[in-house]
Design an enzyme around this catalytic site. Structure first.
Site, PDB file in Angstrom:
ATOM      1  N   ASP A 119     -27.558  41.321  -0.094  1.00  4.83           N
ATOM      2  CA  ASP A 119     -26.002  41.049   0.553  1.00  4.83           C
ATOM      3  C   ASP A 119     -25.420  42.356   0.445  1.00  4.83           C
ATOM      4  O   ASP A 119     -24.653  42.378  -0.621  1.00  4.83           O
ATOM      5  CB  ASP A 119     -25.427  39.933  -0.401  1.00  4.83           C
ATOM      6  CG  ASP A 119     -24.095  39.488   0.122  1.00  4.83           C
ATOM      7  OD1 ASP A 119     -24.038  39.510   1.206  1.00  4.83           O
ATOM      8  OD2 ASP A 119     -23.417  38.583  -0.865  1.00  4.83           O
ATOM      9  N   LYS A 138     -23.734  34.618  12.138  1.00  6.38           N
ATOM     10  CA  LYS A 138     -23.216  33.911  10.673  1.00  6.38           C
ATOM     11  C   LYS A 138     -21.971  33.307  11.205  1.00  6.38           C
ATOM     12  O   LYS A 138     -21.025  34.369  11.701  1.00  6.38           O
ATOM     13  CB  LYS A 138     -23.191  35.215   9.780  1.00  6.38           C
ATOM     14  CG  LYS A 138     -23.265  34.728   8.209  1.00  6.38           C
ATOM     15  CD  LYS A 138     -23.108  35.799   7.290  1.00  6.38           C
ATOM     16  CE  LYS A 138     -22.746  35.315   5.830  1.00  6.38           C
ATOM     17  NZ  LYS A 138     -22.766  36.736   4.997  1.00  6.38           N
ATOM     18  N   GLU A 197     -21.899  38.587  11.005  1.00  3.84           N
ATOM     19  CA  GLU A 197     -20.786  37.396  11.133  1.00  3.84           C
ATOM     20  C   GLU A 197     -19.877  37.364  12.329  1.00  3.84           C
ATOM     21  O   GLU A 197     -19.466  38.400  12.831  1.00  3.84           O
ATOM     22  CB  GLU A 197     -19.905  37.495   9.927  1.00  3.84           C
ATOM     23  CG  GLU A 197     -19.102  36.414   9.824  1.00  3.84           C
ATOM     24  CD  GLU A 197     -18.859  35.950   8.233  1.00  3.84           C
ATOM     25  OE1 GLU A 197     -18.110  34.992   7.857  1.00  3.84           O
ATOM     26  OE2 GLU A 197     -19.659  36.528   7.426  1.00  3.84           O
ATOM     27  N   PHE A 224     -22.334  28.911  -1.217  1.00  2.00           N
ATOM     28  CA  PHE A 224     -21.795  29.809  -2.370  1.00  2.00           C
ATOM     29  C   PHE A 224     -21.928  29.212  -3.832  1.00  2.00           C
ATOM     30  O   PHE A 224     -21.653  28.085  -4.290  1.00  2.00           O
ATOM     31  CB  PHE A 224     -20.279  30.015  -2.130  1.00  2.00           C
ATOM     32  CG  PHE A 224     -20.071  30.915  -1.029  1.00  2.00           C
ATOM     33  CD1 PHE A 224     -21.152  31.268   0.125  1.00  2.00           C
ATOM     34  CD2 PHE A 224     -19.238  32.006  -0.841  1.00  2.00           C
ATOM     35  CE1 PHE A 224     -20.921  31.955   1.176  1.00  2.00           C
ATOM     36  CE2 PHE A 224     -19.089  32.863  -0.045  1.00  2.00           C
ATOM     37  CZ  PHE A 224     -19.932  32.962   1.118  1.00  2.00           C
ATOM     38  N   THR A 258     -21.965  29.852   6.792  1.00  8.31           N
ATOM     39  CA  THR A 258     -21.506  30.476   5.452  1.00  8.31           C
ATOM     40  C   THR A 258     -20.104  29.922   4.987  1.00  8.31           C
ATOM     41  O   THR A 258     -19.985  28.759   5.818  1.00  8.31           O
ATOM     42  CB  THR A 258     -21.327  31.853   5.752  1.00  8.31           C
ATOM     43  OG1 THR A 258     -20.961  32.564   4.375  1.00  8.31           O
ATOM     44  CG2 THR A 258     -20.174  32.393   6.630  1.00  8.31           C
TER      45      THR A 258
END
Length: 327
Positions: free
Chosen positions: A18, A133, A97, A179, A157
């Protein structure tokens, strides 16, 4: 010689970096990597990426963009260029993203996703190495549904619970990123506690619930735990399909010799008697709004990513104004 904890973990779970830090990725050599606006902004501030910024500006200007549109296009190009550099260091996929400001606009999200893919194609990157994303709003999930129908793979996400996960399953998305750390942070503040045992960690339990639901109902969407605060949280989800972990935690895992015990297994998830019920928009939005944690963290995450992109915009605008970037 005993294998380190990271090596052991890789026997049960695909480990993803990440990070947008090319040096860290080169050192750790994960299979996949994920980025987000905050990570892209951090990467843009590193002196070694100055050349990428200059190239992004040059390309955007050559395409006829000017003023704010020039900077916004440069951000998209820079984001893709960093993705290209990451793909040179890994064998798998990179998640890129869509602008979080588009999170409640299905058509704009679809258009931006295709713009990013077109940029990747200009650099000779095959579509199957990219995950688009998108925030797990209703509108974002519907954009992913349309993209997946065209063979464009998506990573959903800012996902904080089973309602969002179920809607992603309905849309047949490739991968979700529930998350962990942000859920833990929210509950610690809400309940006024300093910590939870891993067996009671709200973020870990949330991902376990989603994983079990998916496996029990034969859902093919992959589960990738994200947003970790400690290696204990990471190990609490050993066996999950994928885990995306920041370089500092990956380093801790590599330097550790903790025995890894799988906590999740598709084989141990018995088929559920209840049928998976498809969510409609009204039900989805009502359930997310009713879940104070999920609704606050979803909107807060979108706002945070918008702010990170604005910071990058300001950084590039300042560099251009002071002639620090030759364009």
């Amino acid at each position: 010689m005993k294998a380190n904890t990271l090596t052991q973990l890789k026997q049960f779970t695909t480990i993803v970096a990440d990070s947008g830090d090319l040096n860290a990725i080169a050192q750790l050599r994960p299979l996949d990597a994920t980025t987000n606006p905050s990570l892209i902004t951090a990467a843009a501030m590193q002196p070694e990426n100055r050349t990428l910024i200059e190239r992004a500006f040059a390309q955007a200007r050559s395409e006829g963009y000017q003023h704010d549109a020039l900077i916004e296009r440069s951000i998209d190009i820079l984001t893709v260029q960093l993705g290209v550099e990451i793909l040179k260091l890994i064998d798998g996929r990179v998640s890129t993203e869509v602008d979080a400001a588009l999170s409640y606009d299905t058509e704009a999200t679809i258009a931006k996703a295709k713009e990013l893919l077109a940029l990747y194609q200009e650099y000779g990157i095959a579509q199957d190495r990219i995950l688009i994303k998108i925030a797990s709003t209703w509108e974002g999930i519907q954009a992913a549904r349309a993209l997946e129908a065209e063979g464009i793979h998506c990573n959903l996400t800012l996902l904080f619970g089973l309602t969002q996960a179920r809607a992603c399953a309905d849309a047949k998305v490739t991968l979700i990123s529930p998350f962990v750390g942000r859920i833990l942070d929210w509950y610690k503040k809400a309940e006024g506690v300093d910590s939870y045992p891993i067996s009671q960690d709200p973020g870990v339990l949330s991902v376990k619930q989603i994983y079990q639901y998916y496996k029990q109902h034969g859902i093919q969407t992959e589960v990738m735990g994200a947003s970790f605060r400690s290696i204990e949280q990471v190990l609490g989800l050993a066996g999950c399909d994928l885990l995306t972990v920041a370089p500092n935690l990956l380093q801790q895992l590599e330097n550790s010799e903790i025995d890894v015990i799988p906590q999740l297994s598709a084989e141990h998830a018995a088929p559920h008697q209840d049928h998976h019920v498809v969510l409609d928009e009204v039900t989805f939005k009502a359930e997310v709004e009713h879940d104070l944690m999920a609704s606050q963290l979803l909107q807060g995450g979108i706002d945070g990513f918008i702010k990170a992109r604005q910071q990058l915009h300001q950084l590039l605008a300042s560099a251009m104004a002071h002639a620090e970037i030759s364009v």
